[in-house]
Design an enzyme around this catalytic site. Structure first.
Site, PDB file in Angstrom:
ATOM      1  CD  GLN A   7      -2.544  -1.157   2.338  1.00 27.74           C
ATOM      2  OE1 GLN A   7      -2.687  -0.735   3.489  1.00 27.74           O
ATOM      3  NE2 GLN A   7      -3.918  -1.901   2.121  1.00 27.74           N
ATOM      4  CE1 TYR A  22      -9.833  -7.143   6.355  1.00 24.48           C
ATOM      5  CE2 TYR A  22      -7.920  -6.917   7.069  1.00 24.48           C
ATOM      6  CZ  TYR A  22      -8.356  -6.205   6.566  1.00 24.48           C
ATOM      7  OH  TYR A  22      -8.533  -5.685   6.156  1.00 24.48           O
ATOM      8  CG  HIS A  48      -2.701  -0.903   7.619  1.00 24.46           C
ATOM      9  ND1 HIS A  48      -3.331  -0.999   8.582  1.00 24.46           N
ATOM     10  CD2 HIS A  48      -3.558  -0.983   6.153  1.00 24.46           C
ATOM     11  CE1 HIS A  48      -4.331  -1.934   8.189  1.00 24.46           C
ATOM     12  NE2 HIS A  48      -4.513  -1.890   7.185  1.00 24.46           N
ATOM     13  CD  GLU A  99     -14.270   4.299  13.580  1.00 24.09           C
ATOM     14  OE1 GLU A  99     -14.147   2.559  14.898  1.00 24.09           O
ATOM     15  OE2 GLU A  99     -13.372   4.955  13.870  1.00 24.09           O
ATOM     16  CE1 TYR A 109     -13.006  10.844  17.110  1.00 21.36           C
ATOM     17  CE2 TYR A 109     -10.419  11.441  17.438  1.00 21.36           C
ATOM     18  CZ  TYR A 109     -11.891  11.778  17.482  1.00 21.36           C
ATOM     19  OH  TYR A 109     -12.064  13.317  17.423  1.00 21.36           O
TER      20      TYR A 109
END
Length: 410
Positions: free
Chosen positions: A124, A305, A188, A284, A294
């Site tokens: 990513q 998963y 991430h 979210e 949060y």
């Protein structure tokens, strides 16, 4: 009396065709903001968790009634990731593999800009979000986020440089901030960046996904799984919240995030809003308050998963609830508030590109609560990575498949 023809116009779905002939209209100039319907999500959730309040998920659907069109103005980009406006209306776009390009709002694409530090584009990672300086007309400064190879693996880094007068290179590029610790992961990174009203930078960082790094989202001594607020020189910004705990980092703005890929400032309140990838469920939307936690991974509306629970709780004192969440996931990425005047009913609505969802989300927000949801361009079969409002008040969206869309009133 409402005629059959009018009912068809009001309730028909949006169809957007391919390429430059893609025009779409639901054919009504009625100023009534939207036509309400059932929730747009009809699939079963992964988890049977109870929301904290009514309307936190699966709110009623709405449909845009103002005629609009969506046009692919180029499909020649290579995995674009971030998009922002230049003052003259052209668009500055990053590509995951490490390129930055200027594209006109008619789709003319220039050669890659040189001078960008190398990125690690595995997984990513890559060249991620970007923004320009509020004083760009005088200083020509560009800021961007990327995944950097360092000792110990990779990390989310922030760099800046000057766009040359001939627009072919970034001059004097320098890394101004690194979100430590590094990790042997290519997942991430977070990666969005924008300026706040005080001229400081807000940057989202992911917690790097691994079970070994996940707890750092709750650690005030680590910069991953956070939103940080820094100066243009990369130092902690004045006025940041003070987190308690030995060694708390002064650049922290909020904590407890998983993989936040969207940041936007509300046009009227100035509040920071954020989109965040959950695991299997639990994507979210948050209204970010300075100093707030949060929750990830202590509380979440998603599951692993594998199907196992991430946590046994979804609510805890001292941890913020998302304003809205999705289960199943839509994978929300870049986002923007609409503050133009082309389509009045979109005023102050939040538009979010979705990846696994393969559509653009429109959220109607009132009093900091989501009151309506619409899925746009869902027939396109594209992973929408980022979206911005152009100088011309149209929306511009990029996709992993290399497309740049212009969405405007018909």
């Amino acid at each position: 009396m409402i005629t059959k023809r009018l009912l068809i116009i009001l309730f028909s779905g949006v169809t957007v065709l391919s390429c430059c002939s893609k025009n779409n209209s639901n054919g009504n100039n009625d100023p009534n903001p939207s036509v309400a319907g059932n929730p747009v999500e009809t699939n079963q959730p992964n988890a049977k968790y109870k929301p904290a309040f009514a309307g936190q998920t699966r709110i009623n659907g709405v449909k845009t009634v103002t005629p609009y069109k969506a046009t692919v103005i180029t499909d020649a980009l290579s995995r674009p990731w971030g998009i922002t406006n230049l003052p003259d209306g052209r668009l500055l776009i990053t590509e995951k593999e490490g390129n930055m390009r200027i594209v006109t709002n008619t789709g003319a694409t220039r050669k890659p800009i040189t001078g960008i530090p190398s990125v690690n584009s595995d997984g990513q990672g890559g060249l991620l979000g970007l923004c320009i300086d509020p004083q760009f007309l005088s200083n020509r400064m560009v800021y961007w986020v990327f995944s950097e190879n360092v000792t110990g693996g990779t990390l989310t880094a922030v760099a800046k440089g000057r766009l040359s007068d001939n627009e072919t290179s970034i001059e004097n590029a320098i890394v101004i901030y690194r979100a430590n610790p590094a990790a042997n992961s290519t997942l991430h990174y977070g990666g969005r960046i924008l300026f706040d009203s005080s001229g400081n930078l807000l940057v989202s960082t992911g917690e790097r996904s691994d079970e070994s790094t996940r707890p750092f989202a709750q650690s005030v001594t680590a910069a991953i799984g956070k939103i940080v607020r820094i100066t243009t020189g990369g130092l902690p910004a004045t006025g940041n919240p003070a987190f308690t705990g030995t060694g708390a980092l002064p650049e922290l703005y909020s904590i407890g995030h998983r993989n936040p890929q969207g940041l936007a400032l509300h046009p009227t309140t100035g509040d920071l809003w954020q989109s965040e990838h959950g695991p299997r469920g639990g994507d979210e939307i948050n209204r970010v308050q300075p100093g707030a936690n949060y929750g990830w991974p202590t509380i979440t509306y998603g599951i692993e998963y594998s199907g196992e629970a991430v946590s046994d709780i979804q609510q805890q004192n001292g941890m913020e609830q998302p304003v809205y969440y999705w289960d199943p996931v839509v994978s929300p990425s870049g986002m923007t508030f609409y503050k133009g005047n082309q389509i009045p009913e979109w005023q102050n609505n939040l538009f979010i590109g979705t990846l696994s969802g393969m559509h653009i989300l429109r959220l109607v927000i009132e009093n900091n609560r989501v009151v309506g949801e619409e899925r746009l361009l869902s027939s396109e079969n594209q992973r929408f990575r980022d979206i911005t409002q152009g100088v011309d008040n149209a929306l511009y969206a990029i996709t992993d498949g290399g497309r740049l869309y212009r969405i405007s009133r018909k």
